[in-house]
Design a protein around this motif. Structure first.
Motif, PDB file in Angstrom:
ATOM      1  N   VAL A  90      72.936  77.464  47.185  1.00  0.00           N
ATOM      2  CA  VAL A  90      72.453  77.096  45.851  1.00  0.00           C
ATOM      3  C   VAL A  90      73.224  75.883  45.323  1.00  0.00           C
ATOM      4  CG1 VAL A  90      72.052  77.910  43.508  1.00  0.00           C
ATOM      5  CG2 VAL A  90      71.800  79.492  45.425  1.00  0.00           C
ATOM      6  N   VAL A  91      74.517  75.832  45.589  1.00  0.00           N
ATOM      7  CA  VAL A  91      75.315  74.682  45.162  1.00  0.00           C
ATOM      8  C   VAL A  91      74.813  73.415  45.844  1.00  0.00           C
ATOM      9  CG1 VAL A  91      77.607  73.616  45.278  1.00  0.00           C
ATOM     10  CG2 VAL A  91      77.379  76.008  44.578  1.00  0.00           C
ATOM     11  N   LEU A  92      74.582  73.507  47.148  1.00  0.00           N
ATOM     12  CA  LEU A  92      74.072  72.345  47.881  1.00  0.00           C
ATOM     13  C   LEU A  92      72.691  71.947  47.374  1.00  0.00           C
ATOM     14  CD1 LEU A  92      75.184  73.294  51.508  1.00  0.00           C
ATOM     15  CD2 LEU A  92      76.303  71.736  49.912  1.00  0.00           C
ATOM     16  N   ARG A  93      71.872  72.946  47.033  1.00  0.00           N
ATOM     17  CA  ARG A  93      70.540  72.670  46.499  1.00  0.00           C
ATOM     18  C   ARG A  93      70.643  71.929  45.164  1.00  0.00           C
ATOM     19  NH1 ARG A  93      65.421  71.176  46.675  1.00  0.00           N
ATOM     20  NH2 ARG A  93      64.143  72.126  45.033  1.00  0.00           N
ATOM     21  N   LEU A  94      71.571  72.365  44.298  1.00  0.00           N
ATOM     22  CA  LEU A  94      71.754  71.692  43.013  1.00  0.00           C
ATOM     23  C   LEU A  94      72.259  70.262  43.206  1.00  0.00           C
ATOM     24  CD1 LEU A  94      73.272  74.441  40.680  1.00  0.00           C
ATOM     25  CD2 LEU A  94      71.140  73.193  40.330  1.00  0.00           C
ATOM     26  N   ARG A  95      73.143  70.086  44.153  1.00  0.00           N
ATOM     27  CA  ARG A  95      73.657  68.746  44.422  1.00  0.00           C
ATOM     28  C   ARG A  95      72.551  67.806  44.905  1.00  0.00           C
ATOM     29  NH1 ARG A  95      78.335  67.497  41.918  1.00  0.00           N
ATOM     30  NH2 ARG A  95      79.740  69.303  41.964  1.00  0.00           N
ATOM     31  N   GLU A  96      71.635  68.338  45.666  1.00  0.00           N
ATOM     32  CA  GLU A  96      70.500  67.522  46.136  1.00  0.00           C
ATOM     33  C   GLU A  96      69.573  67.130  44.993  1.00  0.00           C
ATOM     34  OE1 GLU A  96      68.575  69.793  49.120  1.00  0.00           O
ATOM     35  OE2 GLU A  96      70.133  69.489  50.638  1.00  0.00           O
ATOM     36  N   LEU A  97      69.530  67.964  43.958  1.00  0.00           N
ATOM     37  CA  LEU A  97      68.627  67.702  42.824  1.00  0.00           C
ATOM     38  C   LEU A  97      69.212  66.731  41.805  1.00  0.00           C
ATOM     39  CD1 LEU A  97      67.257  71.296  42.092  1.00  0.00           C
ATOM     40  CD2 LEU A  97      66.009  69.385  43.121  1.00  0.00           C
ATOM     41  N   ILE A  98      70.497  66.337  41.965  1.00  0.00           N
ATOM     42  CA  ILE A  98      71.156  65.493  40.956  1.00  0.00           C
ATOM     43  C   ILE A  98      70.416  64.170  40.738  1.00  0.00           C
ATOM     44  CG2 ILE A  98      73.250  64.159  40.462  1.00  0.00           C
ATOM     45  CD1 ILE A  98      74.879  66.468  41.541  1.00  0.00           C
ATOM     46  N   PRO A  99      70.015  63.417  41.790  1.00  0.00           N
ATOM     47  CA  PRO A  99      69.265  62.173  41.524  1.00  0.00           C
ATOM     48  C   PRO A  99      67.997  62.395  40.717  1.00  0.00           C
ATOM     49  CG  PRO A  99      70.018  62.218  43.797  1.00  0.00           C
ATOM     50  CD  PRO A  99      70.287  63.581  43.231  1.00  0.00           C
ATOM     51  N   THR A 100      67.279  63.502  41.002  1.00  0.00           N
ATOM     52  CA  THR A 100      66.065  63.805  40.239  1.00  0.00           C
ATOM     53  C   THR A 100      66.399  64.158  38.793  1.00  0.00           C
ATOM     54  OG1 THR A 100      65.057  64.648  42.274  1.00  0.00           O
ATOM     55  CG2 THR A 100      63.981  65.213  40.198  1.00  0.00           C
ATOM     56  N   LEU A 101      67.468  64.922  38.611  1.00  0.00           N
ATOM     57  CA  LEU A 101      67.894  65.260  37.252  1.00  0.00           C
ATOM     58  C   LEU A 101      68.386  64.033  36.492  1.00  0.00           C
ATOM     59  CD1 LEU A 101      69.826  68.567  38.060  1.00  0.00           C
ATOM     60  CD2 LEU A 101      67.640  68.377  36.861  1.00  0.00           C
ATOM     61  N   ALA A 102      68.946  63.064  37.233  1.00  0.00           N
ATOM     62  CA  ALA A 102      69.411  61.827  36.590  1.00  0.00           C
ATOM     63  C   ALA A 102      68.239  61.042  36.000  1.00  0.00           C
ATOM     64  CB  ALA A 102      70.173  60.969  37.595  1.00  0.00           C
ATOM     65  N   ILE A 103      67.085  61.114  36.652  1.00  0.00           N
ATOM     66  CA  ILE A 103      65.892  60.461  36.102  1.00  0.00           C
ATOM     67  C   ILE A 103      65.482  61.148  34.802  1.00  0.00           C
ATOM     68  CG2 ILE A 103      63.463  59.932  36.527  1.00  0.00           C
ATOM     69  CD1 ILE A 103      64.104  59.827  39.499  1.00  0.00           C
ATOM     70  N   GLU A 104      65.521  62.485  34.816  1.00  0.00           N
ATOM     71  CA  GLU A 104      65.157  63.244  33.621  1.00  0.00           C
ATOM     72  C   GLU A 104      66.113  62.965  32.464  1.00  0.00           C
ATOM     73  OE1 GLU A 104      64.714  67.936  32.216  1.00  0.00           O
ATOM     74  OE2 GLU A 104      64.880  67.416  34.362  1.00  0.00           O
ATOM     75  N   GLY A 105      67.388  62.769  32.777  1.00  0.00           N
ATOM     76  CA  GLY A 105      68.377  62.495  31.736  1.00  0.00           C
ATOM     77  C   GLY A 105      68.400  61.062  31.275  1.00  0.00           C
ATOM     78  N   GLY A 106      67.639  60.184  31.890  1.00  0.00           N
ATOM     79  CA  GLY A 106      67.571  58.795  31.467  1.00  0.00           C
ATOM     80  C   GLY A 106      68.663  57.900  32.041  1.00  0.00           C
ATOM     81  N   PHE A 107      69.304  58.326  33.109  1.00  0.00           N
ATOM     82  CA  PHE A 107      70.360  57.514  33.715  1.00  0.00           C
ATOM     83  C   PHE A 107      69.787  56.460  34.664  1.00  0.00           C
ATOM     84  CE2 PHE A 107      72.183  61.614  32.631  1.00  0.00           C
ATOM     85  CZ  PHE A 107      73.333  61.262  31.948  1.00  0.00           C
ATOM     86  N   ILE A 108      68.761  56.830  35.387  1.00  0.00           N
ATOM     87  CA  ILE A 108      68.086  55.908  36.306  1.00  0.00           C
ATOM     88  C   ILE A 108      66.581  56.077  36.145  1.00  0.00           C
ATOM     89  CG2 ILE A 108      69.966  55.792  38.005  1.00  0.00           C
ATOM     90  CD1 ILE A 108      68.528  57.944  39.614  1.00  0.00           C
TER      91      ILE A 108
END
Length: 405
Positions: A90-108
């Motif tokens: 689950v930790v590895l899965r969350l780490r993989e989702l970080i770029p996608t979450l960064a789009i949602e947060g407005g970082f990229i």
């Protein structure tokens, strides 16, 4: 339900057993705040976003999976069960989702921009670390004392060369004037030995008797006669020595002022120059404050210490603190005990300078002086020499094999 929570650069996130995100807290997409957050995470402190995520899942979580002990302590403080598992699925899965979450947060805007974003952030973090290091005043004292040591080495080299060079013209002056700078001033301001007189020597600070001896030696010198063309390069070298000595004096004054600001307890205890040398050997005031007294005692004598450990010989009793007057003026058998007492007080002074900033040098110095007096009374006489009993070892008989013919 088992919940997995992670703390990242862009925020904190929690996921259920299937890896679905159930709670998220983003950071404001400001580069300066991201840098501060990253430095805070490196220091091992849970972020405010992580704390809010734990509060959000506290009602539904039966166990919280985290990546390190620091976050586990915070989870435990909330009366929740925890498990440290940095490599779970689950930790590895969350780490993989970080770029996608960064789009949602407005970082990229796109996933392809994630690497460039992390690269820029890493550069800013490195610059901030360098800026923090550069702002440490103890590093200024360290560089200044190292410059003073370099000047001392250079002055000794130049003095040896100037004495050997000028001795071709006036060899007797080498024994009459032992101070290097005074010798250089005679060469620089007077030059030819025929110009040496009592009046000129008096202006350089010589007493009447000393000036008379130098003048007499100049008149009876057996040195070679040299022209102004030959003496001029010697005067140039002597002038450089005088300027270096002035630079050393100004740096000494500068070190004294900085050390009173950075490490007032150490400066009051052993003086600013010796205190700065201790900082230089330790690397920083923070490093010196974290050293035990036994290590402070032998700072500067690392080669002798390692040689003693390797060969089984006697370890050194003191390092650079040998420059402390009460140590090098004391008898040999008292120096180790005085050095141990001084190192103990220095360790306390360094901790006070770095961690609290309170001035306690007056009490430390008073206790040190009392201990030194006690050592001088208890060990006024040298200890008796130990008798080493040497057994006589007979040389082994070598057996010679007779060769057969």
């Amino acid at each position: 339900m088992r919940v997995t929570a992670i703390d990242t650069v862009i925020g904190a996130f929690a996921a259920d057993e299937k890896g679905e995100v159930i709670a998220k807290e983003f950071v404001t997409p400001d580069l300066n705040k991201l840098v501060e957050r990253s430095l805070l995470m490196e220091e091992g402190n849970p972020s405010e976003e992580f704390k809010r995520v734990i509060e959000a899942v506290a009602d539904v979580a039966t166990e919280v999976v985290v990546e390190d002990e620091v976050h586990a302590k915070y989870v435990a403080s909330k009366a929740l069960k925890f498990k440290v598992s940095p490599g779970s699925q689950v930790v590895l899965r969350l780490r993989e989702l970080i770029p996608t979450l960064a789009i949602e947060g407005g970082f990229i805007r796109e996933v392809s921009e994630w690497r460039d974003f992390i690269h820029s952030l890493s550069i800013q973090i490195t610059r901030m670390k360098l800026r923090r290091v550069a702002q440490k005043r103890d590093l200024l004292a360290i560089q200044a004392i190292r410059a003073i040591d370099d000047i001392d080495k250079t002055l000794n080299l130049f003095a040896a060369r100037l004495r050997e060079w000028y001795s071709i013209h006036f060899p007797e002056l080498d024994d009459l004037v032992r101070d290097h700078i005074t010798y250089a001033r005679i060469v620089s301001e007077i030059g030819d030995r025929s110009r040496i007189g009592r009046d000129r020597l008096a202006k350089l600070g010589f007493s009447s008797s000393k000036a008379e001896r130098v003048e007499k030696a100049a008149k009876e010198s057996i040195g070679a006669e040299l022209s102004d063309f030959d003496i001029r390069p010697m005067q140039t070298l002597a002038g450089i020595m005088i300027e270096l000595n002035r630079l050393r004096d100004s740096l000494t004054e500068y070190v004294g002022q900085v050390m009173k600001e950075v490490a007032p307890n150490i400066s009051e205890l052993v003086g600013p120059l010796l205190g700065a040398r201790l900082l230089s050997l330790a690397g920083s005031l923070e490093s010196l404050a974290k050293l035990p007294a036994s290590t402070v005692q032998v700072l500067g004598a690392e080669k002798a210490l390692f040689r003693a450990l390797r060969t089984g010989g006697r370890p050194p009793k003191h390092g650079v603190i040998f420059q402390f007057p009460e140590i090098h003026k004391s008898p040999r058998w008292q120096r180790g005990k005085i050095a141990r007492a001084l190192a103990t007080k220095l360790a306390i002074a360094a901790k006070a300078d770095f961690f609290t900033g309170r001035f306690i040098a007056d009490r430390l110095r008073k206790a040190l002086i009392e201990r030194i007096e006690e050592v001088k009374k208890l060990y006024a006489r040298p200890p008796p020499k130990r008798e080493v009993r040497r057994e006589r070892i007979r040389p082994s008989k070598r057996r010679r094999k007779k060769g057969r013919k």
